[in-house]
Design an enzyme around this catalytic site. Structure first.
Site, short mmCIF file in Angstrom:
data_model
loop_
_atom_site.label_atom_id
_atom_site.label_comp_id
_atom_site.label_asym_id
_atom_site.label_seq_id
_atom_site.Cartn_x
_atom_site.Cartn_y
_atom_site.Cartn_z
N ASP A 67 38.47 37.13 31.18
CA ASP A 67 39.92 37.14 30.98
C ASP A 67 40.23 36.23 29.80
O ASP A 67 40.07 35.00 29.90
CB ASP A 67 40.64 36.62 32.23
CG ASP A 67 40.56 37.59 33.39
OD1 ASP A 67 41.06 38.72 33.27
OD2 ASP A 67 39.99 37.21 34.44
N ARG A 75 39.58 31.44 29.66
CA ARG A 75 38.49 30.81 30.42
C ARG A 75 37.63 29.89 29.55
O ARG A 75 37.02 28.96 30.04
CB ARG A 75 37.59 31.88 31.04
CG ARG A 75 38.30 32.93 31.87
CD ARG A 75 39.06 32.36 33.03
NE ARG A 75 39.60 33.42 33.86
CZ ARG A 75 40.68 33.30 34.61
NH1 ARG A 75 41.36 32.15 34.62
NH2 ARG A 75 41.11 34.31 35.36
N ARG A 136 52.68 35.71 30.30
CA ARG A 136 51.49 36.50 29.93
C ARG A 136 51.91 37.85 29.35
O ARG A 136 51.12 38.49 28.66
CB ARG A 136 50.61 36.71 31.16
CG ARG A 136 50.04 35.43 31.75
CD ARG A 136 49.46 35.66 33.14
NE ARG A 136 48.31 36.55 33.11
CZ ARG A 136 47.77 37.07 34.20
NH1 ARG A 136 48.29 36.83 35.40
NH2 ARG A 136 46.71 37.85 34.11
N LYS A 166 46.04 46.05 31.58
CA LYS A 166 46.27 45.64 32.97
C LYS A 166 47.75 45.24 33.15
O LYS A 166 48.42 44.93 32.15
CB LYS A 166 45.33 44.49 33.35
CG LYS A 166 45.56 43.18 32.58
CD LYS A 166 44.51 42.16 32.96
CE LYS A 166 44.82 40.81 32.32
NZ LYS A 166 43.76 39.83 32.57
N HIS A 167 48.31 45.27 34.35
CA HIS A 167 47.78 45.57 35.67
C HIS A 167 48.54 46.79 36.20
O HIS A 167 49.68 46.63 36.65
CB HIS A 167 47.98 44.42 36.64
CG HIS A 167 47.57 43.06 36.13
ND1 HIS A 167 48.33 42.29 35.27
CD2 HIS A 167 46.44 42.33 36.39
CE1 HIS A 167 47.72 41.15 35.02
NE2 HIS A 167 46.57 41.14 35.68
N HIS A 179 46.55 37.29 44.20
CA HIS A 179 45.43 36.41 44.56
C HIS A 179 45.60 35.91 46.01
O HIS A 179 44.61 35.65 46.70
CB HIS A 179 45.36 35.19 43.63
CG HIS A 179 44.88 35.50 42.26
ND1 HIS A 179 45.71 35.95 41.26
CD2 HIS A 179 43.64 35.44 41.72
CE1 HIS A 179 45.00 36.14 40.16
NE2 HIS A 179 43.75 35.84 40.41
N ASP A 250 41.18 45.27 39.92
CA ASP A 250 41.28 43.82 39.82
C ASP A 250 40.26 43.25 40.81
O ASP A 250 39.63 43.99 41.58
CB ASP A 250 42.70 43.38 40.16
CG ASP A 250 43.11 42.09 39.44
OD1 ASP A 250 42.21 41.34 39.02
OD2 ASP A 250 44.32 41.83 39.32
#
Length: 360
Positions: A67, A75, A136, A166-167, A179, A250
């Site tokens: 990501d 990351r 984002r 995405k998403h 999540h 995902d």
């Protein structure tokens, strides 16, 4: 013999591969690896890790993914250009800048052997209370998001990194984080078509190689199953976007799915519903998923012809895009970092931002 592992992207534990990970990747011909911040210390270490992963490849290289959106979702820190959020970037209204920023991202990632970025975010930020997507997203309207999505995809894929939209079918009008919980969307299909779906249609037209199916409860599609487990959701994706390439879920360990279904049941359901590839943060769950898919093919819960279609889609992507693979020569990777293009793109952003603020 075909291998269910080819349909899996798995996480690994640390900065280097352990023997168990090497065995699983090689034995099951795993399709790829997803990397996180705990797999990274610096670009040279990252390149060495990627080389060690690719040394286990069979006919085709593995997808090495991350990501890497900009802003709060990056990351890899040390050495990599740290760009503002895509909402900030898009606020200066320059698709050319968006292209150049993603070209820089791609060059830095590719220098270390990363060949798949889970970006761009195609969600339309329609709910101002939505902090899960929030900045984002490129913008608050489909038109804003579309033009930057296209530029981002071209910037990545022109410079050697595959892109993933995405998403799907759009996470911008939610409050819950998948999540931790299953977000509920009560919009009609016409509302989805008019707003959320349009950037994904644009992504497909821009020849994006992957689309990510989110874990969302969309009652207009399926009142019982999350989109990632729902045949109707995958049919809707294919019908609306005309996308023929790889649809990936995902992370299957997100609580939106894992709270309601076992690892094995969810894996079989997702593949049977229409997913081509599944993501697992932990290899222990990836191993369970591979075995469950294998057994489901034997018992015909997953049709053999559907499974072979998915294998074919994955192999075509690798054949089309990763055929020219060469191991990374680590001493040379520093040339990709602190580049003039990186500095110029940040300077252009600052200049356009100041110009916009002076007019306000």
């Amino acid at each position: 013999m075909e291998y269910p592992g080819s349909l899996i992207l798995t996480g690994i534990k640390g900065l280097t591969l352990n023997e168990e990970e090497k065995h699983f990747l090689k034995q099951e011909k795993v399709g790829g690896v997803i990397l996180f911040s705990h797999n990274f210390s610096d670009p040279a270490q990252l390149a060495e890790l990627v080389n060690s992963i690719q040394s286990l490849r069979d006919e085709w290289p593995l997808f090495i993914s991350v990501d890497h959106e900009g802003g709060r979702v990056m990351r890899f820190k040390k050495g990599f250009t740290q760009f503002p959020s895509m909402h900030e970037m898009a606020s200066v209204d320059s698709p050319k800048l968006t292209y150049e920023v993603h070209a820089v991202m791609a060059k830095e990632l590719a220098a270390c052997g990363i060949n798949l970025s889970f970006s761009p975010v195609c969600d339309v930020w329609t709910n101002p209370e939505n902090k899960v997507v929030g900045d984002r997203a490129f913008g608050h309207s489909p038109d804003e998001v579309e033009k930057h999505v296209s530029a981002a995809i071209r910037g990545l894929q022109t410079h050697g990194v595959l892109s993933c939209a995405k998403h799907f079918p759009g996470h911008g009008d939610t409050l819950k984080d998948s999540h931790n919980d299953l977000p509920l969307i009560k919009n009609s299909l016409n509302d989805l078509r008019a707003r959320e779906i349009q950037p994904f249609v644009k992504a497909a037209k821009s020849r994006v190689e992957f689309m990510m199916m989110a874990h969302l409860q969309v009652d207009a599609l399926d009142e019982k199953l999350p989109t990632s487990l729902s045949p109707r959701a995958y049919e809707f994706l294919r019908e609306e976007t005309k996308f023929t390439k790889i649809v990936i879920t995902d992370d299957m360990e997100m609580k939106a799915v894992s709270d309601g279904w076992s690892v094995t049941d969810a894996a079989v359901m997702a593949i049977a519903a229409g997913a081509d590839m599944l993501i697992y943060r932990q290899m222990s769950d990836a191993e369970k998923a591979v075995e469950a898919i294998r057994e489901a093919i034997k018992s015909k819960k997953i049709k053999k012809e559907d499974f072979l279609d998915k294998i074919s889609r994955v192999e075509k992507c690798k054949s089309d895009n990763l055929r020219e693979y060469r191991p990374i020569y680590v001493p040379k990777i520093s040339a990709a970092f602190n580049s003039s293009e990186s500095k110029q793109s940040l300077e252009l952003y600052q200049g356009l931002k100041l110009k916009k603020e002076s007019k306000a």
